[in-house]
Write an enzyme that holds these catalytic residues in place. Structure first.
Site, PDB file in Angstrom:
ATOM      1  N   ASP A 121      16.009  93.601 -20.684  1.00 23.13           N
ATOM      2  CA  ASP A 121      16.090  94.932 -20.078  1.00 23.13           C
ATOM      3  C   ASP A 121      15.851  95.995 -21.144  1.00 23.13           C
ATOM      4  O   ASP A 121      16.129  95.778 -22.324  1.00 23.13           O
ATOM      5  CB  ASP A 121      17.497  95.170 -19.492  1.00 23.13           C
ATOM      6  CG  ASP A 121      17.741  94.388 -18.206  1.00 23.13           C
ATOM      7  OD1 ASP A 121      16.771  93.883 -17.607  1.00 23.13           O
ATOM      8  OD2 ASP A 121      18.918  94.290 -17.804  1.00 23.13           O
ATOM      9  N   ARG A 172       7.808  94.250 -17.109  1.00 26.21           N
ATOM     10  CA  ARG A 172       8.390  94.836 -15.899  1.00 26.21           C
ATOM     11  C   ARG A 172       8.279  96.347 -16.067  1.00 26.21           C
ATOM     12  O   ARG A 172       8.705  96.885 -17.097  1.00 26.21           O
ATOM     13  CB  ARG A 172       9.876  94.478 -15.761  1.00 26.21           C
ATOM     14  CG  ARG A 172      10.556  95.259 -14.613  1.00 26.21           C
ATOM     15  CD  ARG A 172      12.079  95.284 -14.725  1.00 26.21           C
ATOM     16  NE  ARG A 172      12.654  93.971 -14.612  1.00 26.21           N
ATOM     17  CZ  ARG A 172      13.817  93.620 -15.164  1.00 26.21           C
ATOM     18  NH1 ARG A 172      14.509  94.500 -15.878  1.00 26.21           N
ATOM     19  NH2 ARG A 172      14.284  92.395 -15.030  1.00 26.21           N
TER      20      ARG A 172
END
Ligand code: FDA
Length: 306
Positions: A121, A172
């Site tokens: 992340d 992402r």
């Protein structure tokens, strides 16, 4: 006791704790596995996320690594379709890069053995370069079951998308969740949306199996339009959405044959995560505040900021 401490005590000690279940699978791996099974049954892949960040104790960072090892082994044992997503600061990046590498090592090995793709992340802009550097070191060491996250609101992300595309790394793309100053990030919704569309198109055209992480229907339509125009099929990319957010949209896209992964958080540190999700939807806040006021004699003190 500070306002946010009082608020946390009220929330965690009232039946409204159940409200967290909308966005968080539960506190332990058993709850996570159940939510992954449900997502798989609905035709979606899952992304397991053990909640936590900014860990400054080695014991806590090692415990987080233990949890990731356990969850990946159990995902494999049950034959579930799930990847995992973690934050470097949860594994000890603030303790030191050497500690992080050491702690991460068994998570990476377990991921490889279990066939789990590991996504790192992206945190606030203070960590962007360190996160990308740590990712690229792992990439240069030969790890390929790993991916990064880039945030459309950052000015620098255009360059980072080009770089990751050249590397062949899986990205992402999300809008970005932290409050960032104008020197580093676009401030208006229009600017962020324009950047999101531009970066999505670059990732689809030149990248490697990008993940388009958004619940914004306009971003999803723009992605589908571009994919159709360029002849990119459903196996060329995936949508990713958060557990509990726009479940209707997740199911609709999966039914239409698009790949959808649900990012499923779990763990004891659910409170700050819940606050972030509620902050995105003030209507939920009013609902919660109203319910709590009815249940407590002194009203409700809501924590400020993220
Ligand atoms: P936007 O905020 O414009 O929301 C679009 C629409 O989605 C809203 O109008 C509403 O309909 C719906 N929606 C959004 N939030 C909702 C909620 N809480 N409840 C109900 N409906 C809601 N960020 C980051 O900085 N680093 C990261 O690593 C990640 N990782 C990540 C993974 C995945 C899978 C997702 C989906 C998101 C992230 N994010 C993230 C968070 C991301 O940056 C962003 O903050 C949120 O996804 C919200 O942005 P949207 O693109 O959904 O658009």
């Amino acid at each position: 006791m500070g306002q946010s401490t009082v608020a946390k005590k009220v929330v965690t000690e009232t039946p409204l704790r159940g409200m967290a279940r909308r966005f968080v699978a539960g506190e332990d791996v058993d709850h996570l596995l159940k939510a992954i099974e449900d997502a798989n049954a609905a035709g979606m892949n899952a992304i397991a996320n053990y909640l936590g960040e900014s860990v400054d104790s080695e014991a806590q960072a090692r415990r987080a690594a233990d949890v990731y090892v356990e969850l990946m082994e159990r995902i494999r044992a049950k034959g579930l379709r799930s990847n995992a997503s973690l934050k470097f600061t949860q594994l000890g990046q603030d303790i030191g890069e050497a500690f992080l590498r050491d702690n991460l090592s068994r998570v990476l090995h377990t991921a490889e053995q279990c066939g789990v793709f590991l996504r790192f992340d992206m945190e606030s802009s203070e960590y962007t370069q360190r996160t990308l550097d740590a990712f690229e070191d792992l990439w240069n060491d030969g790890w390929r079951n790993i991916g990064v996250v880039l945030q459309a609101y950052l000015h620098r992300s255009l360059g980072d998308v080009h770089h990751m595309n050249r590397l062949g790394a899986q990205v992402r793309l999300c809008k970005g969740a932290y409050a960032e100053p104008p020197e580093v990030a676009f401030q208006t919704r229009d600017e962020v949306d324009r950047s999101f569309v531009e970066l999505t198109q670059l990732l689809l055209a030149e990248g490697t199996y990008p993940a388009i992480a958004t619940h914004d229907e306009r971003m999803i339509e723009a992605t589908l339009d571009f994919a159709q125009r360029e002849g990119i099929g459903a196996d060329g990319f995936e949508f990713q959405m958060l557990y509990g957010v726009r479940r209707d949209l997740q199911q609709r896209l999966a039914k239409d044959g698009w790949r959808v992964s649900a990012y499923i958080p779990f763990g004891e540190a659910w409170y700050p995560y819940l606050m972030r999700r509620l902050a995105e939807r003030p209507a939920y806040m009013l609902f919660m505040a109203g319910s709590i006021v009815q249940e407590t004699p002194f009203g409700f003190l809501w924590p400020k900021g993220r």
